[in-house]
Each structure stands twice: as structure tokens, then as C-alpha cells.
Design a protein around this motif. Structure first.
Motif, PDB file in Angstrom:
ATOM      1  N   ILE A 438      22.754 -27.634 -23.511  1.00 25.03           N
ATOM      2  CA  ILE A 438      23.008 -27.582 -24.975  1.00 25.03           C
ATOM      3  C   ILE A 438      23.106 -26.286 -25.353  1.00 25.03           C
ATOM      4  N   ASP A 439      24.162 -25.843 -26.135  1.00 18.93           N
ATOM      5  CA  ASP A 439      24.235 -24.682 -26.611  1.00 18.93           C
ATOM      6  C   ASP A 439      23.953 -23.367 -25.690  1.00 18.93           C
ATOM      7  N   ASP A 441      22.045 -23.467 -23.307  1.00 12.18           N
ATOM      8  CA  ASP A 441      20.990 -23.803 -22.578  1.00 12.18           C
ATOM      9  C   ASP A 441      20.620 -24.774 -21.606  1.00 12.18           C
ATOM     10  N   VAL A 443      18.498 -27.505 -20.499  1.00 10.55           N
ATOM     11  CA  VAL A 443      17.526 -28.365 -21.200  1.00 10.55           C
ATOM     12  C   VAL A 443      17.072 -29.590 -20.250  1.00 10.55           C
ATOM     13  N   SER A 456      19.838 -37.998 -26.273  1.00 11.10           N
ATOM     14  CA  SER A 456      18.656 -37.282 -27.082  1.00 11.10           C
ATOM     15  C   SER A 456      17.416 -37.213 -25.964  1.00 11.10           C
ATOM     16  N   GLU A 458      13.498 -35.619 -25.023  1.00 13.49           N
ATOM     17  CA  GLU A 458      12.187 -35.219 -25.120  1.00 13.49           C
ATOM     18  C   GLU A 458      12.109 -33.965 -24.348  1.00 13.49           C
ATOM     19  N   VAL A 459      12.139 -32.746 -25.025  1.00 11.05           N
ATOM     20  CA  VAL A 459      12.263 -31.623 -24.335  1.00 11.05           C
ATOM     21  C   VAL A 459      10.841 -31.344 -23.287  1.00 11.05           C
ATOM     22  N   GLN A 473       5.180 -29.697 -31.136  1.00 10.61           N
ATOM     23  CA  GLN A 473       5.564 -29.097 -32.158  1.00 10.61           C
ATOM     24  C   GLN A 473       4.124 -28.944 -33.065  1.00 10.61           C
ATOM     25  N   THR A 479       8.884 -32.112 -29.424  1.00 12.78           N
ATOM     26  CA  THR A 479      10.378 -31.580 -29.432  1.00 12.78           C
ATOM     27  C   THR A 479      11.399 -32.518 -28.968  1.00 12.78           C
ATOM     28  N   ARG A 481      15.899 -32.694 -28.456  1.00  8.02           N
ATOM     29  CA  ARG A 481      17.203 -32.263 -28.676  1.00  8.02           C
ATOM     30  C   ARG A 481      18.130 -33.065 -28.328  1.00  8.02           C
ATOM     31  N   SER A 482      19.498 -33.040 -28.767  1.00  3.57           N
ATOM     32  CA  SER A 482      20.412 -33.857 -28.574  1.00  3.57           C
ATOM     33  C   SER A 482      21.774 -33.248 -28.370  1.00  3.57           C
ATOM     34  N   GLY A 483      22.610 -33.816 -27.530  1.00  2.00           N
ATOM     35  CA  GLY A 483      23.852 -33.323 -27.087  1.00  2.00           C
ATOM     36  C   GLY A 483      24.877 -34.158 -26.741  1.00  2.00           C
TER      37      GLY A 483
END
Length: 517
Positions: A438-439, A441, A443, A456, A458-459, A473, A479, A481-483
Motif C-alpha cells: 500500500i503506497d 509500504d 503492510v 481491508s 487490521e494492521v 490508535q 488501525t 488500512r485498505s488497498g
């Protein structure tokens, strides 16, 4: 005798289905009914899961269900078989049972009152405090409390009950509280099974006085319940009122979470259903306490005791009825009634073994959860992961023994085929782990959703020594994140028992890093 509240949705659907003659319309109604029943079943299963978590981790979680028993079954004097002898007075002294069942040790606490107090939030909170006081060890409670309630706005599903849960967290008697409710009309649960034991025992035995009633109840189940004659109810409602914000629509959610945020403020979040993914409101702006100079305002000291009130007209009717029942009472029983009816308040206090001290004066901050201990060695974990991987992948079926031998020889010599082969063939499924780019990185995380080509996670991050933990958090949420699905590099079932990557995934991640370098 009042009956348990029935589900309006079930009643309407049942009636509509029985009358519908059009097959298509009838099928639609059946689909609606199945959807409704599946939803209530999911809520029940979520309750069972919380109950199981507490049973497995009693030092970390205290799980309690609180409810009241059906009226009239314990009214005094009581005769076995619920059949009163002919010629006796028909008017009885009303009683009411409020029970709290603790799931870890199966202990049942029951407060018996004579309807001298209102059956409202104050009574329910007094029962909860009584149970917490009994369940504490050296004045300390586990960090988490799960409390299951019966979806009654008058008694528990209101801002006063939620506010007092927030007070317990603010004062650090508990770290986190989860309040949960089954659907209205579907609240019959394990505590009602305990109440049925009371009913069965009363069906088999006389209980003509209050001490006799307490003794019958104590001998009704194993483990033996603890019976307490109620003499004190704390007026927590009025004590909290000046400090509480107005909240609306609190009767709709079925799960509440109360916890202490990193800034020291109590936060209240909710889910409409246990199966909902996100807690609401996500921004944490639901305020339960008013603020003074930017700080949450909570009451000081302790609440007043609610006044004990016996209805003089009711007592007079019971006195007349007991006079007519003298022939079926022993001398000791008749004397008990005479003494009690002459001074019901004084005799209630005399009979009770309930403490009159404010419960929280004898409690301290919650005890932290013990450190996790594992007895599985890294070698055992690696062996298990290797065998499970082999079990999942299996062997390719071929026509040639030579072809198979050739592959074995190739593996033995370390000269693997040149074709590309994924590090793991585990499907990308919700609950499994994945490595995704993702971007730029890489993950690592647990898959929580897949929708329209978007995944999605859970990191998770490496916290040292190859151990991976969720990234939390400030508000306590994990946290996410999605991709796009196309960016998934690898997927695997789970971390090892030591929360490390499986060996093949660790090697795959190392290759990815080397390639990037």
C-alpha cells in the motif's frame, strides 16, 4: 402472573404468514422471519462468546448477567404445589427476586425484596454493586466487565446505568465495561434456568416465612446460591443526575463499550448489533459527563440511601389474611408474622445480611491482567506450521513415477524448478493474514473485509524479536488500512502461537525486502 415480553416482530410475522394465501408473498414473509431470527441468533452467539471468554480468562474478565424473576412465585406464605389450603386468607406478602449470575464460577447472587423499593435503575445497580463486592479479590476486580442485561429502559438501558458504568471506569475500578442486550422478546437465557430451579424447589416445599423462603432458595441449585434479604438500595440515579449529559436514542443499540481514553476521559461507544464492524461514533464525540473547566465532572462522596416504604394498606390486608391462616401455621411461624407485621422496616433490617456500607469504599483499582504464558517451543511451532502447510497443499497427481522421482531428486539437489510459485496457497479470506503493498509500504495484517476489489486489513507491526502485534490508535481501536486486491503479495492462515510469522512467510518477506533493496 405477568408473562415474559413477547417479540412484536415475531408475533406480526407469525400472524401474517398464517393468513397469507399467495405463495410468493408468503415466501417473502418467511425470508423476513428468517432474517429476524438469524439476527437474534447472532446476538445470542455473541453473548455466548463473551461468556466463554470470561470462563477461560477469569483473572482478566468478569462476566455477569442480571435479571429479575417472574412475580408471585415467592409470595408469602407459600404452600408447595402453589396450591393454597381451603379457608385461609388469600392476600399474600409480595416478594421480588433480582439475580446476578457470574459465569466464571457459576455463582448466583439473589437479592430478595418485599417491594419496599421501586424496581428501577437504583435496584439493578445495587444488585450489580453487591455482586462486584462479592466477586472482588482483596478489594480488586478484573480489568474487564461484561454485563448482560434484559433490555428494559426503566431498569438498565438508560443514561443513569451507562453513566454509572462510566463512573466505575473513570475511578479505575474497572478498565473497560461491555454492556450488552438481547433482542426484546428473545431474552430468555441461562439465568432464567436458575430461576426455574427456584420455582421447582418452591413447588416441592412450603415457605411460610421469609427465613424459610431463603432456606428453600439456598438449597435449590448446586453450586448453592447466595440469598440476601434486601435492606439497602442506593439512590445512584439522583446522585449522578447533575453530572450527566442528555443522551437520546440509547434504547436502540444492543452493545455499549465504556473505556478510558489516553487523555484520561471516559469514552462511550456503541454498536447497533454485535455483528457490526465499527464502533459508533467513530470520532468518540458521545459525551456522558458534563464538563467543568474542560474536565469531565463526576460526583463526589457516595449517594444517599433510598427510602424504604411499605404500603400501610398492603400490610393491613396481609395481617387480615394471616389471621385467617392461623390454623395452617405453627406457633413459631405465626409469631414471626406478628412480629414482622408490627414493624416491617425493623424486621427487614434484622433479617438482612446485606452490608450497609457504600460498596465502593471497599474496592480498589482493578488488578492488571497477568502476563501471557506459552509452553509451546519455537521448534514445535515451526513443525506444526510445516505439517499444516503440507496438509493444505497436498501432492500433485501425475501419470509418471519417473516424473515424481525427478521432482524429488530436484528438491534433494536444491535445484528447484524455475517456474514462479507463491510462498503460500492460502486463500485471501476474512480472518486470514495477508501481506499487501500500500503506497509503497509492505503492510502485514488480518483481513477484515473484501468488497468490490478492495481489501481491508487490521494492521500488525513487528514490536521486536519477530513478534507481531496489532497497531492500536489513541481511541483504543486497531488501525485499519485498505488497498486493491491486486496489491496482495502473500496470504496465510495466522501467526504462530508466539505471534510470529510462519517460517515460509518470514522467508517470503525477506525476499521481498531484498528485492526492493
Amino acid at each position: 402472573m405477568p408473562r415474559m415480553t413477547q417479540c412484536k416482530v415475531c408475533m406480526l410475522l407469525k400472524d401474517a404468514i398464517s393468513k397469507e394465501v399467495n405463495m410468493e408473498s408468503r415466501q417473502s414473509l418467511l425470508i423476513y422471519r428468517n432474517e429476524h431470527l438469524n439476527r437474534q441468533q447472532k446476538e445470542r452467539e455473541a453473548y455466548y462468546q463473551r461468556r466463554t471468554d470470561a470462563e477461560k480468562n477469569p483473572d482478566e474478565i468478569l462476566s455477569i448477567i442480571i435479571d429479575g424473576m417472574d412475580q408471585k412465585k415467592g409470595d408469602l406464605p407459600h404452600f408447595k404445589g402453589y396450591a393454597d389450603p381451603k379457608g385461609i386468607g388469600q392476600y399474600k406478602l409480595k416478594t421480588h427476586f433480582t439475580g446476578a449470575l457470574c459465569h466464571a464460577n457459576k455463582k448466583m447472587y439473589t437479592l430478595v425484596d418485599l417491594c419496599q423499593y421501586c424496581h428501577d435503575t437504583n435496584l439493578t445497580l445495587t444488585c450489580l454493586l453487591h455482586t462486584l463486592h462479592k466477586e472482588s479479590k482483596d478489594g480488586k476486580l478484573p480489568a474487564k466487565l461484561y454485563v448482560q442485561l434484559d433490555n428494559c429502559v426503566r431498569e438498565n438501558k438508560n443514561k443513569f446505568f451507562i453513566g454509572f458504568m462510566a463512573y466505575l471506569v473513570k475511578r479505575k475500578y474497572l478498565q473497560e465495561i461491555m454492556m450488552s442486550f438481547l433482542m426484546v422478546g428473545h431474552t430468555h437465557e441461562d439465568i432464567d434456568q436458575r430461576f426455574s430451579k427456584y420455582s421447582q424447589k418452591l413447588k416441592e416445599n412450603d415457605a411460610k416465612t421469609m427465613p424459610e423462603l431463603a432456606k428453600v432458595l439456598e438449597n435449590s441449585t448446586d453450586p448453592q446460591p447466595e440469598i440476601t434479604i434486601l435492606q439497602t438500595v442506593w439512590n445512584i440515579r439522583d446522585w449522578l443526575l447533575p453530572h450527566l449529559e442528555e443522551i437520546h436514542n440509547q434504547s436502540f443499540p444492543h452493545v455499549y463499550r465504556i473505556y478510558l481514553a489516553s487523555n484520561g476521559e471516559v469514552k462511550v461507544q456503541y454498536k447497533n448489533w454485535s455483528t457490526d464492524f465499527n464502533w459508533q461514533p467513530e470520532d468518540g464525540l458521545l459525551e456522558i459527563f458534563k464538563k467543568e473547566n474542560g474536565l469531565q465532572s463526576i460526583p463526589e462522596g457516595y449517594p444517599d440511601i433510598a427510602p424504604m416504604t411499605f404500603d400501610d394498606a398492603e400490610i393491613r390486608k396481609v395481617r387480615q389474611s394471616i389471621a385467617k391462616s392461623k390454623d395452617v401455621l405453627s406457633f413459631a411461624q405465626f409469631e414471626w408474622w406478628r412480629t414482622f407485621l408490627d414493624s416491617p422496616k425493623t424486621e427487614t433490617v434484622t433479617m438482612s445480611n446485606q452490608t450497609t456500607n457504600w460498596y465502593l469504599d471497599e474496592l480498589y483499582s482493578y488488578r492488571p491482567a497477568p502476563p501471557a504464558v506459552t509452553t509451546t517451543s519455537p521448534e514445535e511451532t515451526d513443525t506444526i506450521q510445516r505439517l499444516l502447510t503440507r496438509e493444505r497443499e497436498g501432492r500433485q497427481v501425475t501419470n509418471s513415477i519417473r516424473q515424481q522421482r525427478g521432482r524429488r531428486e530436484t528438491r534433494r539437489l536444491g535445484n528447484r524448478p524455475a517456474r514462479s510459485r507463491p510462498a503460500c496457497r492460502v486463500p485471501i479470506a476474512i480472518g486470514n493474514m495477508a501481506i499487501i503493498r500500500i503506497d509503497g509500504d509492505k503492510v502485514i495484517g488480518k483481513v477484515v473485509s473484501k468488497l468490490d476489489g478492495i481489501i481491508s486489513l487490521e494492521v500488525y507491526r513487528n514490536v521486536g524479536s519477530g513478534v507481531y502485534r496489532p497497531v492500536i490508535q489513541a481511541n483504543g481501536d486497531v488501525t485499519v488500512r485498505s488497498g486493491p486486491m491486486s496489491c496482495v503479495l502473500h496470504s496465510f492462515r495466522s501467526l504462530t502461537s508466539l505471534n510470529k510469522l510462519p517460517r515460509n512467510m518470514a522467508q517470503a518477506l525477506e525476499r521481498l525486502q531484498n528485492t526492493q533493496d
